[in-house]
Scaffold this motif. Structure first.
Motif, mmCIF file in Angstrom:
data_model
loop_
_atom_site.group_PDB
_atom_site.id
_atom_site.type_symbol
_atom_site.label_atom_id
_atom_site.label_comp_id
_atom_site.label_asym_id
_atom_site.label_seq_id
_atom_site.Cartn_x
_atom_site.Cartn_y
_atom_site.Cartn_z
ATOM 1 N N GLN A 29 0.836 -1.211 0.000
ATOM 2 C CA GLN A 29 0.000 0.000 0.000
ATOM 3 C C GLN A 29 0.871 1.262 0.000
ATOM 4 O O GLN A 29 0.566 2.216 -0.711
ATOM 5 C CB GLN A 29 -0.946 0.009 1.203
ATOM 6 C CG GLN A 29 -1.942 1.156 1.166
ATOM 7 C CD GLN A 29 -2.876 1.063 -0.043
ATOM 8 O OE1 GLN A 29 -3.564 0.058 -0.226
ATOM 9 N NE2 GLN A 29 -2.914 2.092 -0.872
ATOM 10 N N GLU A 30 1.958 1.260 0.769
ATOM 11 C CA GLU A 30 2.862 2.424 0.791
ATOM 12 C C GLU A 30 3.485 2.659 -0.581
ATOM 13 O O GLU A 30 3.600 3.806 -1.024
ATOM 14 C CB GLU A 30 3.975 2.216 1.820
ATOM 15 C CG GLU A 30 3.515 2.289 3.247
ATOM 16 C CD GLU A 30 4.638 1.941 4.206
ATOM 17 O OE1 GLU A 30 5.234 2.889 4.751
ATOM 18 O OE2 GLU A 30 4.910 0.735 4.382
ATOM 19 N N ALA A 32 2.236 1.725 -3.500
ATOM 20 C CA ALA A 32 1.170 2.187 -4.387
ATOM 21 C C ALA A 32 0.860 3.660 -4.142
ATOM 22 O O ALA A 32 0.756 4.448 -5.089
ATOM 23 C CB ALA A 32 -0.077 1.325 -4.201
ATOM 24 N N ASP A 33 0.716 4.043 -2.876
ATOM 25 C CA ASP A 33 0.411 5.442 -2.546
ATOM 26 C C ASP A 33 1.504 6.375 -3.041
ATOM 27 O O ASP A 33 1.221 7.407 -3.661
ATOM 28 C CB ASP A 33 0.239 5.613 -1.031
ATOM 29 C CG ASP A 33 -1.023 4.955 -0.493
ATOM 30 O OD1 ASP A 33 -1.909 4.576 -1.300
ATOM 31 O OD2 ASP A 33 -1.112 4.800 0.748
ATOM 32 N N GLU A 34 2.751 6.017 -2.764
ATOM 33 C CA GLU A 34 3.893 6.855 -3.164
ATOM 34 C C GLU A 34 4.023 6.938 -4.685
ATOM 35 O O GLU A 34 4.413 7.970 -5.228
ATOM 36 C CB GLU A 34 5.167 6.289 -2.542
ATOM 37 C CG GLU A 34 6.398 7.116 -2.749
ATOM 38 C CD GLU A 34 6.499 8.314 -1.820
ATOM 39 O OE1 GLU A 34 7.242 9.244 -2.168
ATOM 40 O OE2 GLU A 34 5.847 8.318 -0.761
ATOM 41 N N GLY A 36 1.513 6.739 -6.723
ATOM 42 C CA GLY A 36 0.299 7.335 -7.284
ATOM 43 C C GLY A 36 -0.519 6.356 -8.103
ATOM 44 O O GLY A 36 -1.158 6.729 -9.087
ATOM 45 N N THR A 38 -2.880 2.339 -7.849
ATOM 46 C CA THR A 38 -3.642 1.473 -6.953
ATOM 47 C C THR A 38 -2.880 0.163 -6.739
ATOM 48 O O THR A 38 -2.012 -0.204 -7.548
ATOM 49 C CB THR A 38 -5.025 1.151 -7.547
ATOM 50 O OG1 THR A 38 -4.829 0.437 -8.776
ATOM 51 C CG2 THR A 38 -5.837 2.425 -7.791
ATOM 52 N N LYS A 39 -3.216 -0.522 -5.669
ATOM 53 C CA LYS A 39 -2.592 -1.828 -5.429
ATOM 54 C C LYS A 39 -2.833 -2.804 -6.583
ATOM 55 O O LYS A 39 -1.902 -3.498 -6.982
ATOM 56 C CB LYS A 39 -3.076 -2.428 -4.089
ATOM 57 C CG LYS A 39 -2.367 -1.824 -2.905
ATOM 58 C CD LYS A 39 -2.879 -2.242 -1.542
ATOM 59 C CE LYS A 39 -3.166 -3.649 -1.285
ATOM 60 N NZ LYS A 39 -3.543 -3.945 0.107
#
Length: 191
Positions: A29-30, A32-34, A36, A38-39
């Motif tokens: 998740q980190e 994916a978030d970083e 930009g 989705t998982k």
């Protein structure tokens, strides 16, 4: 400005996060978030977190191994060969600082960890290149005969430390410094 692909972006972000926090400490998740994304996008490209690090290791670890293989071509001058290998490792570290930091972490990961198992092919490949190099070098330095594996381990660890110290800015990588490092490895610090 050249746009990088989603896949390359994910690899770059994961490499940076793994390099600074360790493989086990970073979640999908980190990443994916970083990055930009989705998982599911990450899973589409890499299948899993292990697949992601395997892609990094294959791409960058393969490149490092290839560069070391070229530098380890024995040129019948041990000092010049050692100097070339040092320059190659430093150049790779400068061109790939995040991956090189990750390389250091993976080389030193616990023996029973997943990251250690994932990195074993790269570690073994580089190690075998150095063993072969030192074996060929015994023609010039006969006193190394029978100690090729021992010197390979020592040299590899010194090499990684030298490149890391250059990356941190504590050691210059000018010609004189590199020659002094090679000379001290070949002839010892007291010589």
């Amino acid at each position: 400005m050249e746009q990088i692909s989603n896949k390359e972006n994910i690899l770059n972000v994961a490499c940076r996060l793994f390099a600074f926090r360790g493989y086990d400490s970073v979640s999908v998740q980190e990443i994916a978030d970083e990055a930009g994304i989705t998982k599911p996008t990450l899973y589409y490209y890499f299948g899993s977190k292990a697949g992601l690090i395997q892609a990094l290791v294959s791409q960058k670890g393969g490149l490092l191994t290839e560069k070391i293989a070229q530098a380890c071509e024995y040129r019948h001058s041990f000092v010049e060969s050692i100097t070339g290998i040092i320059r190659t490792e430093i150049a790779f570290a400068r061109e790939n600082p995040d991956y090189f930091r990750l390389h250091i972490l993976l080389l030193n990961s616990p023996a029973d960890s997943k990251s250690n198992a994932l990195y074993a092919p790269v570690r073994k490949g580089i190690y075998s290149l150095f063993v072969d190099f030192f074996t060929k070098s015994t023609a010039e330095f006969g006193n190394m005969k029978g100690k090729e594996e021992f010197y390979s381990i020592l040299f590899h660890n010194n090499l990684v430390s030298i490149a890391a110290t250059v990356l941190t800015g504590f050691l210059k990588d000018d010609d004189e410094t590199i020659r002094n490092i090679a000379h001290s490895f070949v002839y010892g610090v007291a010589n």
